[in-house]
Design a protein around this motif. Structure first.
Motif, PDB file in Angstrom:
ATOM      1  N   ILE A  29      -0.850   5.601  -7.232  1.00 46.67           N
ATOM      2  CA  ILE A  29      -1.656   4.604  -7.933  1.00 46.67           C
ATOM      3  C   ILE A  29      -2.897   4.362  -7.074  1.00 46.67           C
ATOM      4  O   ILE A  29      -2.772   4.042  -5.893  1.00 46.67           O
ATOM      5  N   PRO A  30      -4.089   4.517  -7.627  1.00 46.98           N
ATOM      6  CA  PRO A  30      -5.292   4.323  -6.803  1.00 46.98           C
ATOM      7  C   PRO A  30      -5.443   2.865  -6.372  1.00 46.98           C
ATOM      8  O   PRO A  30      -5.110   1.948  -7.107  1.00 46.98           O
ATOM      9  N   ARG A  31      -5.965   2.691  -5.147  1.00 52.38           N
ATOM     10  CA  ARG A  31      -6.205   1.354  -4.625  1.00 52.38           C
ATOM     11  C   ARG A  31      -7.659   0.973  -4.810  1.00 52.38           C
ATOM     12  O   ARG A  31      -8.533   1.827  -4.849  1.00 52.38           O
ATOM     13  N   LEU A  32      -7.918  -0.320  -4.881  1.00 53.11           N
ATOM     14  CA  LEU A  32      -9.289  -0.808  -4.946  1.00 53.11           C
ATOM     15  C   LEU A  32      -9.973  -0.576  -3.603  1.00 53.11           C
ATOM     16  O   LEU A  32      -9.319  -0.548  -2.566  1.00 53.11           O
ATOM     17  N   LYS A  33     -11.282  -0.447  -3.584  1.00 56.24           N
ATOM     18  CA  LYS A  33     -12.015  -0.219  -2.356  1.00 56.24           C
ATOM     19  C   LYS A  33     -11.946  -1.400  -1.411  1.00 56.24           C
ATOM     20  O   LYS A  33     -12.117  -1.264  -0.213  1.00 56.24           O
ATOM     21  N   SER A  34     -11.692  -2.592  -1.944  1.00 52.66           N
ATOM     22  CA  SER A  34     -11.673  -3.779  -1.093  1.00 52.66           C
ATOM     23  C   SER A  34     -10.386  -3.878  -0.261  1.00 52.66           C
ATOM     24  O   SER A  34     -10.322  -4.659   0.655  1.00 52.66           O
ATOM     25  N   TRP A  35      -9.387  -3.064  -0.580  1.00 52.43           N
ATOM     26  CA  TRP A  35      -8.152  -3.116   0.197  1.00 52.43           C
ATOM     27  C   TRP A  35      -8.337  -2.395   1.505  1.00 52.43           C
ATOM     28  O   TRP A  35      -9.197  -1.559   1.673  1.00 52.43           O
ATOM     29  N   ARG A  36      -7.465  -2.727   2.455  1.00 52.30           N
ATOM     30  CA  ARG A  36      -7.567  -2.104   3.755  1.00 52.30           C
ATOM     31  C   ARG A  36      -7.471  -0.585   3.625  1.00 52.30           C
ATOM     32  O   ARG A  36      -6.589  -0.061   2.953  1.00 52.30           O
ATOM     33  N   ALA A  37      -8.361   0.076   4.300  1.00 50.91           N
ATOM     34  CA  ALA A  37      -8.402   1.541   4.201  1.00 50.91           C
ATOM     35  C   ALA A  37      -7.380   2.166   5.152  1.00 50.91           C
ATOM     36  O   ALA A  37      -7.227   1.753   6.288  1.00 50.91           O
ATOM     37  N   THR A  38      -6.682   3.148   4.656  1.00 51.51           N
ATOM     38  CA  THR A  38      -5.789   3.960   5.470  1.00 51.51           C
ATOM     39  C   THR A  38      -5.984   5.406   5.049  1.00 51.51           C
ATOM     40  O   THR A  38      -6.564   5.691   4.015  1.00 51.51           O
ATOM     41  N   SER A  39      -5.507   6.282   5.859  1.00 50.95           N
ATOM     42  CA  SER A  39      -5.628   7.692   5.462  1.00 50.95           C
ATOM     43  C   SER A  39      -4.594   7.996   4.415  1.00 50.95           C
ATOM     44  O   SER A  39      -3.397   7.980   4.657  1.00 50.95           O
ATOM     45  N   SER A  40      -5.053   8.217   3.193  1.00 48.78           N
ATOM     46  CA  SER A  40      -4.109   8.515   2.111  1.00 48.78           C
ATOM     47  C   SER A  40      -4.552   9.749   1.376  1.00 48.78           C
ATOM     48  O   SER A  40      -5.625  10.227   1.460  1.00 48.78           O
ATOM     49  N   GLN A  96       0.827  -1.202   0.000  1.00 50.15           N
ATOM     50  CA  GLN A  96       0.000   0.000   0.000  1.00 50.15           C
ATOM     51  C   GLN A  96       0.865   1.257   0.000  1.00 50.15           C
ATOM     52  O   GLN A  96       0.551   2.238  -0.680  1.00 50.15           O
ATOM     53  N   ASN A  97       1.951   1.242   0.755  1.00 43.82           N
ATOM     54  CA  ASN A  97       2.867   2.392   0.735  1.00 43.82           C
ATOM     55  C   ASN A  97       3.456   2.590  -0.651  1.00 43.82           C
ATOM     56  O   ASN A  97       3.602   3.727  -1.124  1.00 43.82           O
ATOM     57  N   TYR A  98       3.802   1.507  -1.313  1.00 38.39           N
ATOM     58  CA  TYR A  98       4.340   1.571  -2.669  1.00 38.39           C
ATOM     59  C   TYR A  98       3.335   2.242  -3.605  1.00 38.39           C
ATOM     60  O   TYR A  98       3.686   3.119  -4.393  1.00 38.39           O
ATOM     61  N   LEU A  99       2.069   1.811  -3.512  1.00 42.62           N
ATOM     62  CA  LEU A  99       1.043   2.405  -4.368  1.00 42.62           C
ATOM     63  C   LEU A  99       0.835   3.881  -4.043  1.00 42.62           C
ATOM     64  O   LEU A  99       0.674   4.715  -4.949  1.00 42.62           O
ATOM     65  N   ASP A 100       0.837   4.218  -2.751  1.00 39.57           N
ATOM     66  CA  ASP A 100       0.623   5.609  -2.361  1.00 39.57           C
ATOM     67  C   ASP A 100       1.764   6.511  -2.847  1.00 39.57           C
ATOM     68  O   ASP A 100       1.524   7.633  -3.283  1.00 39.57           O
ATOM     69  N   GLN A 101       2.987   6.033  -2.768  1.00 39.78           N
ATOM     70  CA  GLN A 101       4.130   6.840  -3.203  1.00 39.78           C
ATOM     71  C   GLN A 101       4.066   7.120  -4.694  1.00 39.78           C
ATOM     72  O   GLN A 101       4.506   8.169  -5.156  1.00 39.78           O
ATOM     73  N   ARG A 102       3.508   6.208  -5.450  1.00 39.02           N
ATOM     74  CA  ARG A 102       3.432   6.378  -6.901  1.00 39.02           C
ATOM     75  C   ARG A 102       2.071   6.901  -7.353  1.00 39.02           C
ATOM     76  O   ARG A 102       1.775   6.945  -8.534  1.00 39.02           O
TER      77      ARG A 102
END
Length: 115
Positions: free
Chosen positions: A104-115, A96-102
């Motif tokens: 890249i949107p996450r799917l809704k089914s993934w664990r939610a964090t404040s991003s 998730q950190n990798y996706l956030d740094q780039r």
């Protein structure tokens, strides 16, 4: 031999009787206890490594099992927060950190964090 007739008995399969028994409240009450015990055994075997002992000898193995059971009970007693309180969100995973740094949107089914 072409005129031979094969008779197939019409008998319900053995699972029919078992499934009808599983619908009774008595069976469901017994199974609720059984499934609770199975869940506890599974937690010990897979979650706490109780299939392999750290020590040799029955007294030491027994002590390991007793101490592990005490630890599991303490963990359960201190477990989930009371109803009404929401537990804190889990920390983001490395992916998730990798996706956030780039960005890249996450799917809704993934664990939610404040991003």
């Amino acid at each position: 031999m072409a005129d031979a007739v094969v008779e197939v008995p019409v008998v319900p399969p053995p699972t029919f009787h078992v499934r009808t028994e599983q619908q009774t409240p008595e069976w469901q009450a017994r199974y609720a206890v059984h499934s609770g015990v199975e869940g506890t055994v599974n937690e010990f075997a897979h979650g706490h490594g109780m299939r392999r002992c750290r020590y040799r000898g029955q007294p030491k193995v027994h002590l390991q099992h007793v101490l592990t059971a005490i630890a599991v009970n303490i963990k359960r007693l201190s477990g989930p927060p009371p109803a009404g309180e929401t537990p804190p969100p889990p920390p983001p995973t490395a992916f998730q950190n990798y996706l956030d740094q780039r960005k890249i949107p996450r799917l809704k089914s993934w664990r939610a964090t404040s991003s």
